[in-house]
Design an enzyme around this catalytic site. Structure first.
Site, PDB file in Angstrom:
ATOM      1  NE  ARG A  50      57.579   4.719 -16.998  1.00  0.00           N
ATOM      2  CZ  ARG A  50      57.745   5.850 -16.952  1.00  0.00           C
ATOM      3  NH1 ARG A  50      58.090   7.135 -18.146  1.00  0.00           N
ATOM      4  NH2 ARG A  50      57.359   6.383 -15.483  1.00  0.00           N
ATOM      5  NE  ARG A 103      63.111 -21.666 -12.932  1.00  0.00           N
ATOM      6  CZ  ARG A 103      63.599 -22.351 -14.347  1.00  0.00           C
ATOM      7  NH1 ARG A 103      63.476 -23.845 -14.824  1.00  0.00           N
ATOM      8  NH2 ARG A 103      65.383 -22.823 -13.863  1.00  0.00           N
ATOM      9  CE  LYS A 149      60.363   5.096 -13.016  1.00  0.00           C
ATOM     10  NZ  LYS A 149      61.514   6.666 -13.355  1.00  0.00           N
ATOM     11  CD  GLU A 182      67.354   8.965 -18.942  1.00  0.00           C
ATOM     12  OE1 GLU A 182      66.649   9.227 -19.157  1.00  0.00           O
ATOM     13  OE2 GLU A 182      67.538   7.812 -19.092  1.00  0.00           O
TER      14      GLU A 182
HETATM   15  N1  PDD Z   1      62.447   9.516 -12.218  1.00  0.00           N
HETATM   16  N2  PDD Z   1      64.719   9.218 -16.484  1.00  0.00           N
HETATM   17  C1  PDD Z   1      65.395   8.315 -15.986  1.00  0.00           C
HETATM   18  C2  PDD Z   1      66.220   7.552 -15.903  1.00  0.00           C
HETATM   19  C3  PDD Z   1      63.631   8.658 -14.751  1.00  0.00           C
HETATM   20  O1  PDD Z   1      64.353   8.007 -13.832  1.00  0.00           O
HETATM   21  C4  PDD Z   1      62.787   9.273 -15.191  1.00  0.00           C
HETATM   22  C5  PDD Z   1      61.492   9.096 -13.145  1.00  0.00           C
HETATM   23  C6  PDD Z   1      62.834  10.782 -15.517  1.00  0.00           C
HETATM   24  C7  PDD Z   1      61.428  10.896 -16.044  1.00  0.00           C
HETATM   25  O2  PDD Z   1      60.165  10.215 -16.222  1.00  0.00           O
HETATM   26  P1  PDD Z   1      58.689  10.776 -16.347  1.00  0.00           P
HETATM   27  O3  PDD Z   1      58.386  12.045 -16.196  1.00  0.00           O
HETATM   28  O4  PDD Z   1      58.002   9.880 -16.824  1.00  0.00           O
HETATM   29  O5  PDD Z   1      58.390  10.596 -14.538  1.00  0.00           O
HETATM   30  C8  PDD Z   1      63.354  10.076 -16.997  1.00  0.00           C
HETATM   31  C9  PDD Z   1      62.036   9.602 -11.196  1.00  0.00           C
HETATM   32  C10 PDD Z   1      61.991   8.444 -10.279  1.00  0.00           C
HETATM   33  C11 PDD Z   1      61.025  10.547 -10.443  1.00  0.00           C
HETATM   34  O6  PDD Z   1      60.619  11.616 -11.554  1.00  0.00           O
HETATM   35  O7  PDD Z   1      59.526  10.081 -10.463  1.00  0.00           O
END
Ligand code: PDD
Length: 282
Positions: A50, A103, A149, A182
């Site tokens: 990712r 740049r 991200k 989310e």
């Molecule tokens: N968050 N959505 C957002 C906006 C997020 O910042 C995160 C993770 C997730 C969950 O994604 P994952 O399961 O890949 O961690 C969804 C912080 C940075 C974390 O929990 O590390």
């Protein structure tokens, strides 16, 4: 505590970047939150996939190869002698001039911070979180794609401020069409009559790695799951609601906008999925 900064290990006090760093000036950069369980880095490959996708999408050249990045993460954990904890991996565009133009920022900064973490007390995993919903915050893919991200977390921070003002632990973001996207820093699932639902990422969600682990656990255990858009009404009348994230793991929701969810605590499917999740992360 040793921080990895561009190939060197520095102490917290000396872990500094230039004020001309475009990550600082413009949020021009990307990051990953990765979890360490008993010496096992959970889904490091998925996180690095990712990270490199996010980098490619914003045309940011990471100065380490995928293998070198894996080694840098492992070295940071060895250096800090950590067996359990949380790894924050940041790649910023790096120092440049005051203009936006990337740049002028030829060398990205690579930072790896590893430390203990517990964002929610254990009781919250049993009692569940009180939450609210907030006005459309999540961009649809046509804006800054939520699959990247990036260091642009001001939207998420504004959501966090709203949840702080409401005295609750987390908040649910909607997209501009009114569908649930989310949480401010985690993905969302609801359960209704035994079926688990989670928004497809095109509703404005990060492709969460914990989200995918839950989808796979449901498939493995024959728990029916559908990735389809749903609204706040569906959340209010759900039997169970929970969030997933690297930091959050699987955390139940007991109330949304004053509506009690189910029995007002972690539901049976949520509790089972948390147990199964903790069983696979070791
Ligand atoms: N968050 N959505 C957002 C906006 C997020 O910042 C995160 C993770 C997730 C969950 O994604 P994952 O399961 O890949 O961690 C969804 C912080 C940075 C974390 O929990 O590390």
């Amino acid at each position: 505590q040793w921080i990895y900064l561009n190939g060197e290990f520095v102490t917290k006090e000396n872990a500094k970047v230039s004020v001309y760093d475009h990550g600082f000036l413009y949020g021009d950069g990307i990051f990953e939150g990765i979890r360490l369980y008993n010496g096992n880095i959970f889904k490091l490959r998925e996180h690095l996939d990712r990270l490199y996708d996010s980098a490619k999408s914003i045309m940011l050249e990471i100065p380490l190869s995928y293998e070198e990045m894996q080694e840098a993460v492992a070295e940071t954990l060895r250096k800090n002698n950590l067996k359990n904890g949380y790894i924050r991996l940041v790649v910023s565009r790096g120092p440049g001039d005051l203009g936006l133009d990337p740049r002028r920022s030829p060398k990205a900064n690579v930072i790896i911070i590893a430390e203990q973490l517990a964002i929610y007390p254990e009781e919250a995993y049993v009692n569940g979180l009180k939450t609210i919903s907030v006005s459309p915050r999540r961009n649809l893919p046509d804006a800054l794609n939520p699959k990247i991200k990036s260091l642009n977390y001001l939207n998420n921070i504004l959501v966090k401020i709203q949840s702080n003002l409401a005295g609750v632990g987390e908040a649910i973001m909607l997209n501009s069409q009114g569908y649930v996207a989310e949480g401010s820093s985690d993905n969302i699932f609801i359960i209704k009559r035994g079926v688990v639902f989670t928004p497809p990422c095109y509703c404005g969600a990060l492709e969460g790695i914990t989200r995918l682990a839950i989808i796979e656990l449901c498939a493995k255990h024959g728990i029916p799951l559908k990735e389809e858009p749903f609204t706040l009404h569906d959340v209010y009348v759900a039997d169970e609601v929970f969030f997933t994230g690297t930091a959050a793991e699987v955390i139940a929701v007991r109330e949304v906008d004053g509506r009690t969810i189910g029995e007002g605590k972690a539901g049976p499917v949520t509790t089972r999925l948390l147990k199964e999740f903790r069983g696979i992360v070791e």
